[in-house]
Design a protein around this motif. Structure first.
Motif, short mmCIF file in Angstrom:
data_model
loop_
_atom_site.label_atom_id
_atom_site.label_comp_id
_atom_site.label_asym_id
_atom_site.label_seq_id
_atom_site.Cartn_x
_atom_site.Cartn_y
_atom_site.Cartn_z
N LEU A 1 0.83 -1.20 0.00
CA LEU A 1 0.00 0.00 0.00
C LEU A 1 0.87 1.26 0.00
CD1 LEU A 1 -2.59 -1.27 2.57
CD2 LEU A 1 -3.09 -0.69 0.20
N TYR A 2 0.38 2.26 -0.71
CA TYR A 2 1.09 3.52 -0.84
C TYR A 2 0.14 4.67 -0.50
CZ TYR A 2 4.26 0.58 -3.51
OH TYR A 2 5.11 -0.44 -3.89
N ALA A 3 0.71 5.75 0.01
CA ALA A 3 -0.06 6.97 0.24
C ALA A 3 -0.14 7.75 -1.06
CB ALA A 3 0.60 7.82 1.31
N ALA A 4 -1.32 8.21 -1.42
CA ALA A 4 -1.47 9.07 -2.59
C ALA A 4 -0.68 10.36 -2.38
CB ALA A 4 -2.94 9.38 -2.83
N PRO A 5 -0.24 11.02 -3.45
CA PRO A 5 0.58 12.24 -3.30
C PRO A 5 -0.08 13.33 -2.46
CG PRO A 5 0.67 11.46 -5.56
CD PRO A 5 -0.37 10.62 -4.87
N HIS A 6 -1.42 13.38 -2.46
CA HIS A 6 -2.10 14.44 -1.73
C HIS A 6 -2.48 14.04 -0.30
CE1 HIS A 6 -5.15 11.93 -3.70
NE2 HIS A 6 -5.94 12.23 -2.68
N PHE A 7 -2.10 12.82 0.13
CA PHE A 7 -2.48 12.35 1.46
C PHE A 7 -1.25 12.20 2.35
CE2 PHE A 7 -3.26 8.65 4.35
CZ PHE A 7 -4.18 9.27 5.17
N LEU B 1 -10.19 4.19 2.91
CA LEU B 1 -9.18 5.09 2.39
C LEU B 1 -8.84 4.77 0.93
CD1 LEU B 1 -6.74 5.44 5.43
CD2 LEU B 1 -8.63 6.94 4.75
N LEU B 2 -8.92 3.50 0.57
CA LEU B 2 -8.72 3.11 -0.83
C LEU B 2 -9.82 3.70 -1.71
CD1 LEU B 2 -7.67 -0.59 -0.26
CD2 LEU B 2 -6.32 1.06 -1.57
N LYS B 3 -11.05 3.63 -1.22
CA LYS B 3 -12.19 4.14 -1.99
C LYS B 3 -12.09 5.66 -2.18
CE LYS B 3 -17.26 4.19 -2.02
NZ LYS B 3 -18.48 3.75 -1.30
N LEU B 4 -11.60 6.36 -1.15
CA LEU B 4 -11.48 7.81 -1.22
C LEU B 4 -10.25 8.26 -2.00
CD1 LEU B 4 -12.45 8.65 2.47
CD2 LEU B 4 -13.78 9.24 0.43
N GLY B 5 -9.38 7.34 -2.34
CA GLY B 5 -8.20 7.68 -3.11
C GLY B 5 -7.03 8.19 -2.29
N TYR B 6 -7.11 8.05 -0.96
CA TYR B 6 -5.99 8.45 -0.11
C TYR B 6 -4.89 7.40 -0.09
CZ TYR B 6 -9.04 12.12 1.73
OH TYR B 6 -9.86 13.21 1.86
N VAL B 7 -5.29 6.17 -0.27
CA VAL B 7 -4.36 5.04 -0.30
C VAL B 7 -4.49 4.37 -1.65
CG1 VAL B 7 -3.77 2.81 0.75
CG2 VAL B 7 -4.45 4.73 2.19
N THR B 8 -3.37 3.89 -2.19
CA THR B 8 -3.38 3.27 -3.51
C THR B 8 -2.52 2.02 -3.51
OG1 THR B 8 -2.79 3.63 -5.83
CG2 THR B 8 -1.51 4.82 -4.20
N GLU C 1 -0.86 1.35 -6.30
CA GLU C 1 0.11 1.64 -7.34
C GLU C 1 1.23 2.53 -6.80
OE1 GLU C 1 -0.08 0.22 -10.23
OE2 GLU C 1 -2.01 -0.71 -9.76
N PRO C 2 2.48 2.15 -7.03
CA PRO C 2 3.59 2.95 -6.51
C PRO C 2 3.80 4.26 -7.25
CG PRO C 2 4.44 1.12 -7.80
CD PRO C 2 2.95 0.91 -7.67
N SER C 3 3.31 4.37 -8.48
CA SER C 3 3.53 5.56 -9.29
C SER C 3 2.92 6.79 -8.62
CB SER C 3 2.93 5.37 -10.68
OG SER C 3 3.10 6.54 -11.46
N GLY C 4 3.77 7.75 -8.29
CA GLY C 4 3.29 8.99 -7.69
C GLY C 4 3.00 8.91 -6.22
N GLY C 5 3.15 7.73 -5.61
CA GLY C 5 2.85 7.58 -4.20
C GLY C 5 4.08 7.26 -3.38
N ARG C 6 3.90 7.22 -2.06
CA ARG C 6 4.96 6.87 -1.13
C ARG C 6 4.50 5.69 -0.30
NH1 ARG C 6 2.56 11.15 -0.09
NH2 ARG C 6 2.11 10.60 2.06
N PRO C 7 5.41 4.91 0.26
CA PRO C 7 4.99 3.87 1.20
C PRO C 7 4.13 4.49 2.30
CG PRO C 7 7.29 3.59 0.67
CD PRO C 7 6.88 4.90 0.04
N LEU C 8 3.12 3.78 2.71
CA LEU C 8 2.16 4.30 3.70
C LEU C 8 2.83 4.36 5.07
CD1 LEU C 8 -0.79 5.24 3.93
CD2 LEU C 8 -1.39 2.89 4.56
N ARG C 9 3.37 5.51 5.41
CA ARG C 9 4.04 5.72 6.68
C ARG C 9 3.77 7.14 7.17
NH1 ARG C 9 4.24 1.12 6.88
NH2 ARG C 9 5.99 -0.32 7.14
N ARG C 10 3.75 7.29 8.48
CA ARG C 10 3.53 8.61 9.07
C ARG C 10 4.69 9.55 8.76
NH1 ARG C 10 4.10 8.05 15.55
NH2 ARG C 10 3.93 5.80 15.28
N CYS C 11 4.42 10.84 8.94
CA CYS C 11 5.45 11.86 8.75
C CYS C 11 6.53 11.71 9.83
CB CYS C 11 4.82 13.25 8.83
SG CYS C 11 5.98 14.62 8.73
#
Length: 220
Positions: A4-10, A61-68, A70-80
């Motif tokens: 799972l990856y975080a979307a660029p805007h999340f 979160l997947l449905k809302l597009g916050y999590v994806t 696909e690695p393209s344009g995203g980051r591993p799902l981790r806190r700041c």
């Protein structure tokens, strides 16, 4: 099991066992709740490695597009990353310059209009474009530019705000090693932003900034 990856805007952080999210497109902070929050806390604790079942834990979160997936344009799902600034950079006390004042007046006005759109993504776009032309400044140059900004800003009759002034200062410094940091508190809820370089605070007070947990460190 899906990576799972975080979307660029999340972006998100963890405060007292609660997940706080940031949607850059809507400039909206929110609490992640239910199964999604439980799954993210498990990820942060290392209980689930780097994988979470797509069909269950994070479906909201997947449905809302916050999590994806696909690695393209995203980051591993981790806190700041939440390490606090360790010191504050002191700048020289300089006299204002006419050209600096004109440049800052224009950039402050344009950035204020961008903020009015309600999208942090829109506010950050000029920084992303400018970043490719930035170099890492030596500390003397950084302090000199910081001093020039602080000398000219009081003469510009636009209300100060952390986002407006931090975004414009970022552009004025032109330093590729500077982070624009967004932070939040939850009791009571508040958001703030400031600039750091290598753990050194540039444009705020340490005691105040340390009240906030970083939710995003922006460096294009």
């Amino acid at each position: 099991m899906d990576m799972l990856y975080a979307a660029p805007h999340f972006h998100y952080c963890v405060i007292d066992g609660r997940i706080v999210g940031l949607d850059l497109r809507a400039a909206r902070y929110f609490f992640v709740r239910g199964a999604s929050a439980d799954a993210m806390l498990q990820l942060e604790a290392g209980d689930a490695g780097s994988h979470v079942p797509e069909s269950e834990a994070l479906k909201d979160l997947l449905k809302l597009g916050y999590v994806t997936l696909e690695p393209s344009g995203g980051r591993p799902l981790r806190r700041c990353r939440a390490e606090p600034a360790t010191s504050r950079v002191e700048w020289p006390r300089l006299r204002s310059r006419g050209l600096d004042t004109l440049l800052l007046c224009w950039r402050l006005a344009i950035t204020r209009l961008r903020i009015a759109t309600g999208s942090l993504s829109h506010v950050l776009r000029p920084i992303e474009k400018r970043a490719s032309h930035m170099e890492i400044c030596d500390i003397r140059t950084l302090k000199e530019r910081l001093g020039r900004f602080m000398a000219s800003r009081p003469s510009i009759p636009l209300p100060r705000s952390c986002l407006l002034d931090s975004a414009v200062l970022y552009l004025f410094l032109g330093d590729a090693s500077v982070d624009l940091v967004f932070g939040v508190t939850v009791t009571p809820f508040a958001a703030h932003c400031w600039l750091e370089r290598d753990g050194h605070l540039l444009n705020d007070e340490l005691d105040y900034v340390r009240r906030f947990t970083p939710i995003m460190r922006f460096r294009p």
